[in-house]
Design a protein around this motif. Structure first.
Motif: not given
Length: 433
Positions: A200-203, A148-155, A260-265, A248-251
């Motif tokens: 966007r930053g998390t992705m 479970s990530v939710h965000a990569t921004d530490p704060d 070679g993969s969308k990765i995000f769904f 999410v689709e655009d990224f």
């Protein structure tokens, strides 16, 4: 450590080898067995030495020869051979915190256990892992795990998890990635907190860890009506859901070109809230995030249509399908296709509103027995009642509020057919099979 043997499977490598119920498994090939992961890892080899301790405290060694990777055939008093690790977080979106009082005690337990992530697909936040446990995951190559990530921004992540250790999540993921550990991830998206630029930053950050970060689902926060004194969150509206799906689709398209993969769904629920059509079957890349609600409806439709192409020879008896509000249009669409082929079909679809958790919760899997009974009371069902498997406790005929299948059958004097999570079984249920 709770490695007391409860049963030796007949015909297994350990059967007849002076191993008894009540013995404690201490070591395998000299390695201390702390829990089920140690057991599975160190019991892989074809020749192993078990160190056992009897109920009387006598220690003995037993040599076992088996196939590489073959199961020893030992069952233990506790599946994990240890206590399940509770969650130390105070997530602002935690669904358990939104449960009403008076439910089964087990429903209030929050696990955050890496072993359950590996063995059963549970999601973990990594905040509860000690350095020893991190090293063990890498040493034993425990993979894949679900994060479970939710965000990569530490704060942002620290605030969302309510845990001072939450901010180190991405750094831990980088370590696991470098060790070759595969991770499937989820982002519970909360409007105004971790959507927009934060998402966007998390992705971007997670894409850098591909292919170790193999797939990521983006799901909307679920909010019940039991949120007194909890963090003030708001649900997605249509426009917010649409902008998130498009992002999410655009990224994902960028990732497809690069990796070679969308990765995000985005999850099905996000498409439904956005009032957008679901992608086609091939878009989902084999459905890597199916258990997280990504592509479940599309796969159901695909499997249903494949089954409908066969001759099903239906029994023309009346039936009622009860489902959640969000799934009703899709199930009705499938029923209409069934009726085109078999016009004598007497079936209808009823959507039960969720009075127990609140009407913002509109998925079938969180309906209670009382919600279903209320809906059936209003329509007076004839013939069979069809209910999806995900309404029930795993492996049991009991709903979240302890109402049973038998309770519904007795109340309405109708048979209940539980439909498995496949389009084929739904088609067969329509046909009375």
């Amino acid at each position: 450590m709770n490695s007391v043997i409860s049963r030796i499977v007949p015909g297994s490598p350990c059967d007849g080898r002076k191993i008894y119920s009540g013995d404690r498994l201490m070591r395998i090939n000299g390695h201390v067995i702390h829990d089920v992961l140690d057991y599975k890892f160190y019991s892989y080899d074809s020749e192993i030495i078990l160190q056992l301790e009897s109920k009387e405290g006598k220690v003995r060694l037993v040599r076992i020869v088996k196939d590489d990777g073959g199961d020893l055939g030992l069952e233990f008093e506790n599946y994990l051979m240890d206590k399940a690790r509770g969650c130390a977080n105070r997530c602002i979106f935690c669904f358990v915190d939104q449960l009403p009082d008076g439910m089964r005690e087990t429903l209030y337990f929050k696990d955050d256990d890496a072993r359950l992530s590996f063995l059963q697909g549970n999601y973990i936040t990594l905040t509860n892992l000690s350095e020893r446990e991190i090293e063990r995951i890498m040493k034993l190559h425990i993979s894949p795990i679900n994060v479970s990530v939710h965000a990569t921004d530490p704060d942002v992540r620290k605030m969302m998890l309510g845990n001072k250790n939450g901010g180190r999540g991405y750094e831990l993921m980088k370590r696991l990635s470098e060790a070759g550990i595969v991770m499937n991830c989820q982002i519970v998206c909360c409007p105004g907190i971790n959507d927009g630029d934060v998402l966007r930053g998390t992705m971007r950050d997670l894409a850098l860890l591909y292919p170790q970060v193999a797939s990521v689902s983006v799901v909307p926060v679920g909010l019940t009506c039991h949120r007194e004194k909890l963090y003030p969150l708001k649900p997605f509206d249509r426009d917010g859901a649409r902008s998130t799906v498009c992002m999410v689709e655009d990224f994902g398209k960028e990732c497809l070109k690069k990796y070679g993969s969308k990765i995000f769904f985005p999850s099905d629920e996000l498409y439904i809230k956005a009032e957008l059509p679901l992608p086609e079957d091939e878009w989902y890349e084999g459905y890597p995030q199916l258990e997280n609600g990504v592509g479940m409806i599309r796969l159901l439709i695909t499997e249903f249509n494949e089954a409908l192409s066969e001759e099903l020879s239906p029994e023309h008896t009346a039936f009622t399908v009860v489902t959640g509000v969000s799934a009703k249009p899709y199930i009705e669409g499938l029923l209409n296709e069934f009726k085109k082929k078999y016009p004598e079909t007497e079936g209808k679809v009823a959507a039960a509103e969720n009075d127990f958790f609140g009407h913002t919760i509109d998925v079938a899997g969180l309906l209670t027995g009382r919600d279903i009974i209320k809906k059936l009371d209003s329509i007076k069902p004839r013939g069979r009642v069809l209910l999806p498997r995900n309404m029930l406790r795993h492996g049991e005929g009991v709903f979240l509020d302890d109402v049973t299948i038998e309770d519904i059958e007795k109340r309405f004097n109708v048979p209940v057919r539980i439909v498995e999570q496949s389009g084929r079984d739904l088609a067969l249920a329509f046909a009375g099979k």
